[in-house]
Design a protein around this motif. Structure first.
Motif: not given
Length: 364
Positions: A351-361
């Motif tokens: 998902e894209d983070e609200p503050a910017g960037g992406t998280v892969v989990e």
């Protein structure tokens, strides 16, 4: 029926092939009794005994050849099975003058040989002919009702042979389709592995090439070091592709973390690692390694990030960057990550983070 597989000779069932064939011969007791009691001319009785002996020999040899054959049931066969089949019919016909209606006892053997040794068309032709001949004799010939038991046996055997051969053929088709599916999945796995490996390596090589070009005038020594890294990465990629094709490539999570760190630093991206890679089991670490590689490649190609954080815990791996996000895009690399996670029994969150960037989990 024409080809014989030497590996089949190791099958313990083959040792009992002749015994199995001989057991069925007990039903030929009817022709034997008929020949003993026959009132036909001596010449026909002698011919009947010879025909019976020839029938038994052809049946036993033909049954053993069939059990040793590696040809799929119902597939086209060579000339040998047809010669055996013709010999069985001829032997049965020669015995008729001496045996009379008892010669109907040959029909179940001829039917079984056609069902298991010839094509599917001849399975149906032989069943139809056997039922017709037996029914006509039982209902039309004088004293034919005395052989109604043989007619029932022929009818039951027609059903049994049809059902059993159908199941065998469908089982073989299912096995063939399963093999084709496994082959297709194997090819997809190799293609995915090559994509992940080459995509990552070429991305890093491209970045280092750009860096070396910028440094070649201002810092020749640093440029040489980058070129040496490019050479090493290229050799590693070639070795990785070869190992992937042979199915022998293994890269540890520790090694991939180090490689990702080098690649990210070459692009000016800081990498922070929290946790111990040993917290993951070997199977989990294998999946995590591939997902980490693909996530690193995506950051280098698209994210325009300045910082990446990797967290490792028992049953958990996360990869977070502070880049510009995916914007809803999902290419082959992301699909590959999802497939790998699913194959490993894990859940993938990207998902894209609200503050910017992406998280892969990845969570197991």
């Amino acid at each position: 029926m024409t080809g014989e597989n030497p590996d089949v000779a190791k099958n313990p069932w083959e040792r009992f092939a002749s015994v199995m064939a001989l057991i069925w011969l007990v039903f030929l007791i009817y022709p034997v009794v008929a020949l003993v009691r026959s009132e036909a001319a001596v010449g026909w009785i002698i011919a009947g005994w010879i025909a019976l002996a020839l029938f038994i020999a052809l049946y036993v040899v033909g049954a053993i050849r069939g059990l040793r054959s590696d040809m799929p049931l119902g597939s086209p066969v060579g000339p040998a099975p047809w010669l055996f089949f013709a010999g069985l019919i001829a032997s049965a016909l020669v015995s008729i003058p001496a045996e009379g209606g008892a010669a109907l006892s040959f029909l179940p053997f001829i039917m079984s040989f056609a069902s298991y040794g010839l094509t599917r068309l001849w399975h149906w032709i032989t069943i139809g002919a056997a039922l017709t001949v037996a029914a006509m004799y039982v209902f039309l010939a004088p004293g034919g009702m005395g052989y109604v038991t043989i007619l029932i046996i022929i009818a039951l055997l027609a059903v049994v042979n049809t059902v059993s051969t159908t199941l065998v053929i469908r089982s073989a088709e299912a096995e063939r389709l399963g093999l084709e599916l496994a082959t297709s999945e194997g090819r997809e796995a190799v293609a995915r592995d090559v994509h992940d490996l080459i995509g990552h390596s070429l991305t890093v090589v491209g970045l280092k090439s750009q860096l070396a070009r910028r440094l070649i005038d201002s810092d020749p020594e640093r440029a040489k070091a980058e070129l040496a890294d490019i050479e090493a990465l290229t050799a590693e990629a070639i070795a990785g592709v070869r190992a992937t094709v042979s199915g022998a490539r293994t890269v540890t999570l520790d090694e991939q973390l180090a490689a990702s760190g080098d690649a990210l630093r070459a692009a000016g991206v800081e990498l922070a690692v929290d946790g111990d890679p040993a917290a993951l089991s070997p199977a989990q670490a294998l999946t995590a390694t591939w997902i980490l590689r693909e996530a690193t490649t995506n950051v280098l190609r698209h994210a325009e990030a300045s910082r990446v954080r990797v967290r490792v815990a028992a049953g958990h791996l996360s990869f977070t960057d502070d880049g510009r996000g995916r914007g809803g895009r999902e290419g082959n690399g992301v699909r590959g990550m999802r497939e790998r996670a699913a194959a490993a029994g894990a859940q993938l969150r990207l998902e894209d983070e609200p503050a910017g960037g992406t998280v892969v989990e990845v969570t197991w």
